[in-house]
Design a protein around this motif. Structure first.
Motif, short mmCIF file in Angstrom:
data_model
loop_
_atom_site.label_atom_id
_atom_site.label_comp_id
_atom_site.label_asym_id
_atom_site.label_seq_id
_atom_site.Cartn_x
_atom_site.Cartn_y
_atom_site.Cartn_z
N CYS A 37 -1.12 1.25 -0.20
CA CYS A 37 -1.20 1.56 1.23
C CYS A 37 -0.01 2.44 1.64
CB CYS A 37 -1.21 0.26 2.03
SG CYS A 37 -1.43 0.49 3.79
N LYS A 44 -0.54 0.76 9.51
CA LYS A 44 -0.96 -0.64 9.43
C LYS A 44 -1.05 -1.24 10.84
CE LYS A 44 2.05 -1.18 5.74
NZ LYS A 44 3.14 -0.82 5.41
N GLU A 45 -2.15 -1.93 11.06
CA GLU A 45 -2.33 -2.66 12.31
C GLU A 45 -1.82 -4.09 12.10
OE1 GLU A 45 -6.00 -4.48 14.97
OE2 GLU A 45 -6.45 -3.13 13.30
N HIS A 63 -1.19 -7.54 8.02
CA HIS A 63 -1.60 -6.16 8.33
C HIS A 63 -3.00 -5.87 7.82
CE1 HIS A 63 2.87 -5.83 8.23
NE2 HIS A 63 2.62 -5.19 9.35
N ARG A 64 -3.62 -4.91 8.49
CA ARG A 64 -4.90 -4.38 8.01
C ARG A 64 -4.89 -2.88 8.27
NH1 ARG A 64 -9.09 -7.25 11.68
NH2 ARG A 64 -8.16 -6.42 13.54
N VAL A 65 -5.69 -2.18 7.48
CA VAL A 65 -5.81 -0.73 7.62
C VAL A 65 -7.28 -0.33 7.54
CG1 VAL A 65 -3.53 -0.19 6.65
CG2 VAL A 65 -5.50 -0.32 5.14
N ALA A 66 -7.58 0.83 8.09
CA ALA A 66 -8.90 1.42 7.93
C ALA A 66 -8.80 2.43 6.80
CB ALA A 66 -9.35 2.10 9.22
N THR A 79 -16.13 4.21 5.78
CA THR A 79 -14.85 3.73 6.30
C THR A 79 -14.93 2.22 6.35
OG1 THR A 79 -14.56 5.73 7.61
CG2 THR A 79 -13.27 3.80 8.25
N SER A 81 -12.52 -1.63 6.61
CA SER A 81 -11.28 -2.30 6.99
C SER A 81 -10.79 -3.11 5.80
CB SER A 81 -11.56 -3.23 8.18
OG SER A 81 -10.40 -3.94 8.53
N CYS A 82 -9.50 -2.97 5.48
CA CYS A 82 -8.91 -3.71 4.37
C CYS A 82 -7.68 -4.48 4.82
CB CYS A 82 -8.48 -2.76 3.25
SG CYS A 82 -9.80 -2.09 2.27
N ASN A 128 -18.05 -7.21 2.33
CA ASN A 128 -18.28 -6.36 3.50
C ASN A 128 -18.77 -4.97 3.11
OD1 ASN A 128 -15.66 -5.84 2.44
ND2 ASN A 128 -14.95 -5.05 4.39
#
Length: 177
Positions: A37, A44-45, A63-66, A79, A81-82, A128
């Motif tokens: 990442c 990172k969200e 954290h998560r990212v697209a 796309t 979400s991870c 997912n």
């Protein structure tokens, strides 16, 4: 042997970077390593989610990212979400296999041509996205590669299969040494 694929992931500059993915229909979500990442420079969200793994071990995800994921072989992109983890798993497979007695048919192009070599995993593609990737074509190995399965029924549970996905062909199942 678990299924791996080489996929392209878009970085913050819009360029695609190759990575090794583990395909895991048993995982409710998808994951990316913090190291990969950071290499991509993704934003990172911040979140706080508990994820339970094997033996009821709980990890708190912060954290998560697209991710924009693209196939190396087919015109497929998505796309997803991870969740970001320090480490997804140990090397997959756990040991490098000797493939002298195993031949991939000439008409099959594996997405991870080094699936048999022990190596790190950058992302895990969970349920997912997993089932959206699976195509109907599948080959099951027997002595002469003469069994072509058009359905999802496995005739011998101890034979590996080659499964077509939107990412390319993957190898999965038992591989005796």
């Amino acid at each position: 042997m678990l299924s791996t694929a080489i996929v392209k992931i878009k970085d913050k500059h819009g360029h695609f970077q190759n990575c090794r993915a583990l395909l895991d229909c048993g995982s409710e979500g998808s994951f990316i390593t913090k190291q990969f990442c950071d290499k991509l420079g993704l934003i990172k969200e911040g979140i706080s989610v508990n994820v339970m793994g094997i033996n009821q071990n709980v990890s708190t995800i912060k954290h998560r990212v697209a991710l924009e994921i693209e196939s190396m072989q087919f015109p497929y992109k998505s796309t997803i979400s991870c969740f970001v983890l320090n480490k997804i798993t140990e090397n997959i497979p756990s040991t490098t296999y000797d493939l002298r007695h195993f031949e991939i048919p000439d008409n099959i192009k594996l997405t991870d041509k080094y699936f048999y070599k022990s190596g790190k995993i950058d992302i895990l593609l969970g349920a997912n996205i997993f089932w959206n990737l699976i195509c109907k074509d599948r080959l099951q190995q027997d002595i002469f590669w003469n069994l072509i399965c058009k359905d999802r029924l496995q005739q011998d549970t101890y034979q590996p299969i080659l499964q077509k996905t939107l990412l390319g062909w993957i190898f999965a199942g038992y591989f005796g040494t």
